[in-house]
Write a protein that holds these residues in place. Structure first.
Motif, short mmCIF file in Angstrom:
data_model
loop_
_atom_site.label_atom_id
_atom_site.label_comp_id
_atom_site.label_asym_id
_atom_site.label_seq_id
_atom_site.Cartn_x
_atom_site.Cartn_y
_atom_site.Cartn_z
N ALA A 1 0.83 -1.20 0.00
CA ALA A 1 0.00 0.00 0.00
C ALA A 1 0.87 1.25 0.00
CB ALA A 1 -0.94 0.00 1.20
N HIS B 1 -2.81 -1.26 -4.96
CA HIS B 1 -4.16 -1.37 -4.40
C HIS B 1 -4.21 -2.63 -3.54
CE1 HIS B 1 -8.45 -0.78 -4.09
NE2 HIS B 1 -8.61 -2.07 -4.37
N VAL B 2 -4.48 -2.47 -2.27
CA VAL B 2 -4.52 -3.58 -1.33
C VAL B 2 -5.94 -3.73 -0.80
CG1 VAL B 2 -3.67 -4.44 0.89
CG2 VAL B 2 -2.11 -3.23 -0.66
N MET C 1 -8.26 -5.50 1.98
CA MET C 1 -8.24 -6.17 3.28
C MET C 1 -9.62 -6.74 3.52
SD MET C 1 -6.43 -3.17 5.52
CE MET C 1 -7.57 -1.91 4.97
N LEU D 1 -1.66 2.58 9.14
CA LEU D 1 -1.54 2.69 7.68
C LEU D 1 -1.19 4.11 7.23
CD1 LEU D 1 -4.56 0.50 6.59
CD2 LEU D 1 -2.14 -0.06 6.37
N ARG E 1 -3.42 4.32 3.67
CA ARG E 1 -4.84 3.92 3.78
C ARG E 1 -5.59 4.24 2.49
NH1 ARG E 1 -9.09 1.51 4.16
NH2 ARG E 1 -10.52 1.61 5.90
N SER F 1 -4.68 3.75 -0.41
CA SER F 1 -4.45 2.69 -1.40
C SER F 1 -5.10 1.37 -1.01
CB SER F 1 -2.94 2.45 -1.58
OG SER F 1 -2.32 3.59 -2.09
N THR F 2 -5.94 1.41 0.03
CA THR F 2 -6.55 0.18 0.53
C THR F 2 -8.06 0.20 0.38
OG1 THR F 2 -6.79 0.95 2.81
CG2 THR F 2 -4.70 -0.10 2.23
N GLU F 3 -8.61 -0.99 0.32
CA GLU F 3 -10.06 -1.18 0.26
C GLU F 3 -10.40 -2.22 1.31
OE1 GLU F 3 -13.31 -3.12 -2.86
OE2 GLU F 3 -11.28 -2.67 -3.54
#
Length: 70
Positions: free
Chosen positions: A3, A8-9, A11, A25, A29, A31-33
């Motif tokens: 991330a 794109h990460v 969780m 993060l 954060r 870059s996260t879903e």
């Protein structure tokens, strides 16, 4: 690390991210879903994989005690 590098990460957890995770993060954060998912539910897990179509998956599931269990 992914991330932070801009990947794109996704969780998945039974509980939504809390402020402690958001703080950890930091800027990554964005870059996260998050997917609310009980990994014991095979159909839901398969549906999530079909939808996300990940290049790689890391399973880090664990059973941890909650304050009520301690």
């Amino acid at each position: 690390h992914l991330a932070v590098a801009g990947e794109h990460v996704v969780m998945a957890d039974i509980h939504p991210p809390d402020t402690l995770l958001d703080t950890f993060l930091g800027d990554a954060r964005a870059s996260t879903e998050f997917l609310r998912l009980d990994v014991r539910d095979a159909r839901a897990a398969q549906d999530a994989v079909r939808r996300v179509r990940p290049e790689r998956a890391v399973l880090a599931a664990a059973i941890t005690p909650t304050p009520a269990d301690v």
